[in-house]
Motif scaffolding. Structure first.
Motif, short mmCIF file in Angstrom:
data_model
loop_
_atom_site.label_atom_id
_atom_site.label_comp_id
_atom_site.label_asym_id
_atom_site.label_seq_id
_atom_site.Cartn_x
_atom_site.Cartn_y
_atom_site.Cartn_z
N ASN A 33 -8.31 1.54 0.91
CA ASN A 33 -8.44 2.80 0.17
C ASN A 33 -8.53 4.03 1.09
OD1 ASN A 33 -10.95 2.38 1.18
ND2 ASN A 33 -12.04 2.55 -0.75
N THR A 34 -8.53 3.81 2.41
CA THR A 34 -8.51 4.96 3.34
C THR A 34 -7.17 5.08 4.06
OG1 THR A 34 -9.41 3.63 5.17
CG2 THR A 34 -11.01 4.76 3.74
N ASP A 66 -3.82 -6.90 -1.23
CA ASP A 66 -4.10 -5.75 -2.08
C ASP A 66 -2.79 -5.27 -2.72
OD1 ASP A 66 -4.68 -3.26 -3.23
OD2 ASP A 66 -6.20 -2.80 -1.73
N SER A 122 -0.59 3.43 -2.87
CA SER A 122 -1.44 4.45 -2.25
C SER A 122 -0.85 4.95 -0.94
CB SER A 122 -2.86 3.91 -2.02
OG SER A 122 -2.84 2.77 -1.19
N SER A 143 -3.12 9.42 -7.84
CA SER A 143 -3.83 8.26 -7.27
C SER A 143 -4.10 7.18 -8.31
CB SER A 143 -5.16 8.72 -6.66
OG SER A 143 -6.03 9.20 -7.67
N SER A 149 -2.73 3.69 -7.94
CA SER A 149 -3.09 2.88 -6.77
C SER A 149 -4.59 2.61 -6.67
CB SER A 149 -2.63 3.60 -5.49
OG SER A 149 -3.17 4.90 -5.44
N LEU A 150 -5.37 2.98 -7.73
CA LEU A 150 -6.81 2.75 -7.68
C LEU A 150 -7.18 1.50 -8.45
CD1 LEU A 150 -8.25 6.34 -8.26
CD2 LEU A 150 -8.18 5.08 -6.13
N SER A 160 -13.99 8.96 -9.36
CA SER A 160 -13.51 9.69 -8.18
C SER A 160 -13.83 11.17 -8.26
CB SER A 160 -11.99 9.50 -8.03
OG SER A 160 -11.32 10.01 -9.17
#
Length: 791
Positions: A343-344, A446, A452, A500, A503-504, A511
């Protein structure tokens, strides 16, 4: 921004940017303020020589002429002292004696004459040939004349040229003679006494003036040349006009206020292409080097303190030579090695993310315009209240109506984005494809990371940024006002979040930091938007070929107000110039009586045969160019030199693949039965000068590869000491075994393979040293051929 302009008074201010006396940009008006914040950025290529970069603060007036409050003027030679930094400048008073621009061409000669009785005297011959680049007076070409004086302690002989009408480039071609010394037998009394030693104190002074007819003449500039530098030689040179010695001298500078500027100025001396072959090849093979951290391109970004300085020319060079995609893939793979959580991914400010950012700004310019400009124009020109933060609501605001307005704008912007995949440039799709597969390879478990990896760029760093700063991406001419900026900020936040959603894996609403945004997004159907986002991301990260965007919808390229010469004759038989609104798309070039009106005249892009500058002598007007098509040439006058250059470049870029482009053209107009340039009497005769624009391989992006390589060479030169430190680090076993010494010098360098990095560094240093020698030879040649007073 500016502060303390008119103490205790609220006025309407704007600021202009001038090259010498020519205005090239103007900010919007900031109303009712004594410390206005402009917040505008202007980037432009400088198409001509200049002496001063000036900034004028004006007090806007409705009924009278706008009042100039003060100015900041920086000499061209001093710009390097301020570049890249924010500085506060005290405003200086505007004095007509200091407002100069242009240059004068003189030939000076000192003769020795033998009189009838055999004695010798000296005579000065001053041939004033021409001037170039004199300023406009009240928006019109001036009526210049020159005074030529021989000035000394006890004399002031002055002579005057004829007045030249309506021109900024007058051709004088007049010669004046002055006695410098008299023979010893000369007995007639005179108003001055000249001794031999006085020659050391004599000087030639040339003053340029605009003939005011019924009003006072306006000073245009002066130059001074000491007679002693002539000796017995004859030479000619161009001299830049200077302000009067007492110009701009005033004690009242403290109460005018100050202006804060951030100036970035670069000037490169670009050598012929063959000189850059070694450095260019070294950079272009970077993507093939293993590991990538040992490549010349990577090392360039390592040694530059501000990576942006290095990334921009590097990306442009790699783009020009079709080497960007493999390089971005290589640095992205290195970036992913250090990414621990999916997620980063690509959220940092790494070399990979900066390269993609710059690529999107360059390649995606037209994509943004065709996708966002219509809806951004609607938001800025017909704004609806959209504030939904309870703390910022004003009295009388209805939060439900504001939320509906915001929802309307967000839906419209989102819909335009997800429908735009067919317009996404192929290069962007290729890079997104690489990033997507690298991310999936790094985090195979993932399923959302592949989305993302793309959304972090196309939504967060491209569309959302363009929405919040439309002026930066040339979607709007000026910085929007405070209320519109707030609306755009809320829309941008929403677009980032919607982008986003595809892709979450966690709860979407978690968020948000602001409660009011959570409430706003409860009205959205997550599944519907998530599917739209995923489909869009699939499309823009696909390598399947797409139809060009111009097939379905013309791309808006440029628009603005200029003057065009009438195509037909008026009743009295004279062709005049009229102000019109011009619009350029990927399909056609049109002009309109006013903005948003139907076009009066249309030229299909495929019919344009050439776009070239027009000599000023044709109509005694500056900044003119011509569009040659099937009918008579269309003559257009831009408002300044930068605008003219940008229009010519835009028109050339969009027409350069036209099959019937001309090879020759006429630089001047056809008037009174003949071409002014070659005197040919047949109007449709072949041109007398070769067209300046060649047909390039790439019509989408205009890049000068040699200039970008020169910029990179300059960066290596500036950071030579860091290159040497990095070379020492590679050669020292202490870097990769045991504690590191002097951590400030090279602890932040990435050295995966010290042998490969050392080898590349040696190549870089050798190449830079060879280019140093080439530049030194050029500078010596230039300085040896320069004359006193020349530019």
């Amino acid at each position: 921004d500016a502060k303390h302009l008119v103490p205790n008074k609220m006025r309407d201010f704007f600021c202009t940017i001038n090259l010498d006396q020519e205005e090239v940009f103007r900010t919007q008006v900031v109303e009712k303020s004594s410390s206005p914040y402009f917040g505008e950025e202007f980037y432009f290529e400088i198409p001509r020589t200049f002496q001063w970069l000036s900034f004028y603060i004006y007090d806007k007036s409705v009924l009278q002429k706008d009042l100039r409050i003060g100015k900041v003027s920086i000499k061209k030679e001093d710009l390097c002292n301020y570049t890249g930094k924010e500085n506060w400048f005290m405003l200086q008073p505007v004095d007509s004696n200091s407002e100069v621009q242009g240059k004068v061409h003189l030939e000076l000669k000192l003769n020795e004459l033998i009189t009838d009785n055999g004695s010798v005297c000296q005579q000065l011959v001053v041939h004033i040939k021409e001037c170039h680049g004199l300023p406009l007076i009240n928006g019109q070409n001036c009526d210049p004349y020159a005074t030529v004086s021989l000035v000394g302690p006890s004399r002031n002989d002055q002579k005057k040229t004829k007045v030249k009408k309506k021109t900024s480039n007058p051709q004088f071609n007049e010669t004046f003679y002055f006695e410098v010394t008299r023979s010893s037998s000369y007995t007639k009394k005179s108003q001055f006494q000249v001794e031999e030693e006085d020659i050391e104190k004599l000087e030639v002074r040339v003053d340029l003036w605009n003939n005011g007819n019924l009003v006072q003449d306006v000073f245009l500039g002066e130059i001074k040349v000491p007679v002693k530098v002539l000796k017995n030689d004859s030479f000619q040179a161009w001299y830049l006009l200077q302000p009067k010695e007492n110009g701009n001298k005033s004690s009242k500078t403290d109460d005018l206020g100050s202006l804060r500027l951030n100036i970035c100025y670069t000037e490169d001396c670009v050598l012929p292409s063959e000189y850059y072959a070694s450095l260019r090849n070294l950079l272009l093979k970077s993507s093939d080097v293993q590991p990538i951290s040992a490549s010349a391109a990577y090392i360039l970004c390592e040694v530059c303190r501000d990576k942006y300085d290095a990334v921009l020319p590097l990306v442009r060079l790699l783009l020009h030579h079709h080497k960007l995609v493999p390089f971005v893939a290589a640095v992205a793979e290195l970036d992913l090695k250090d990414t621990q959580e999916a997620n980063t991914i690509f959220r940092g400010n790494s070399l990979a993310t900066r390269c993609v950012d710059e690529m999107m700004k360059i390649v995606g310019k037209h994509y943004l315009k065709v996708t966002l400009k219509p809806v951004i124009d609607e938001i800025c020109e017909s704004p609806k209240p959209c504030e939904i933060d309870p703390i910022k609501l004003r009295e009388g605001d209805n939060v439900e109506i504001n939320m509906e307005n915001l929802r309307y704008y967000v839906d419209k912007v989102f819909r335009e984005i997800v429908r735009s995949s067919i317009s996404c440039p192929t290069l962007m799709c290729d890079i997104f494809y690489s990033l997507r597969h690298l991310a999936a390879k790094r985090f195979p478990n993932d399923p959302h990371v592949q989305y993302s990896a793309v959304s972090s760029f196309v939504f967060l760093r491209f569309f959302a940024v363009a929405v919040v700063s439309p002026h930066t991406f040339h979607l709007r001419p000026h910085h929007p006002d405070a209320q519109t900026s707030r609306t755009l900020t809320l829309i941008s936040k929403a677009i980032q979040t919607l982008g986003s959603w595809g892709s979450l894996t966690k709860s979407k609403l978690s968020s948000f930091k602001e409660t009011f945004m959570c409430e706003f997004f409860k009205t959205f159907q997550e599944e519907k938007f998530t599917e739209s986002v995923k489909k869009f991301l699939d499309d823009v990260s696909s390598t399947e070929s797409k139809e060009p965007s111009g097939v379905s919808e013309p791309v808006h390229l440029k628009e603005g107000e200029m003057y065009k010469r009438a195509q037909g004759r008026t009743r009295i038989g004279k062709k005049n110039f009229k102000k019109r609104w011009f619009c350029l798309t990927s399909r056609e070039f049109t002009y309109h009586k006013q903005q948003d009106k139907e076009p009066i005249f249309t030229i299909p892009i495929k019919n344009i045969l050439a776009v070239e500058k027009l000599d000023e002598c044709s109509f005694n007007k500056k900044n003119m160019f011509q569009v040659l098509h099937g009918e008579k040439p269309l003559y257009i006058q831009a408002n300044n030199c930068v605008e003219a250059s940008e229009w010519i470049e835009a028109l050339c870029r969009v027409t350069r693949c036209n099959q019937k482009r001309l090879s020759f053209y006429h630089p001047s107009a056809f008037l009174n039965g003949n071409w002014l340039c070659c005197k040919a009497t047949i109007e449709n005769s072949v041109g007398c000068a070769r067209c300046t624009a060649d047909v390039p391989a790439d019509t989408q992006i205009e890049i000068d590869g040699d200039r970008e390589t020169e910029r990179i060479y300059s960066l290596f030169t500036i950071n030579r000491s860091k290159l040497q430190k990095l070379e020492e680090a590679c050669g020292s076993i202490a870097v990769y075994q045991g504690p590191r010494k002097e951590p400030d010098d090279y602890s932040n360098f990435t050295i995966e393979d010290s042998v490969a990095t050392f080898h590349t560094l040696q190549q870089i240093i050798d190449t830079v040293e060879k280019l140093d020698e080439s530049h030194e030879k050029y500078q010596k040649k230039r300085s040896s051929s320069a004359k006193y007073g020349s530019e």
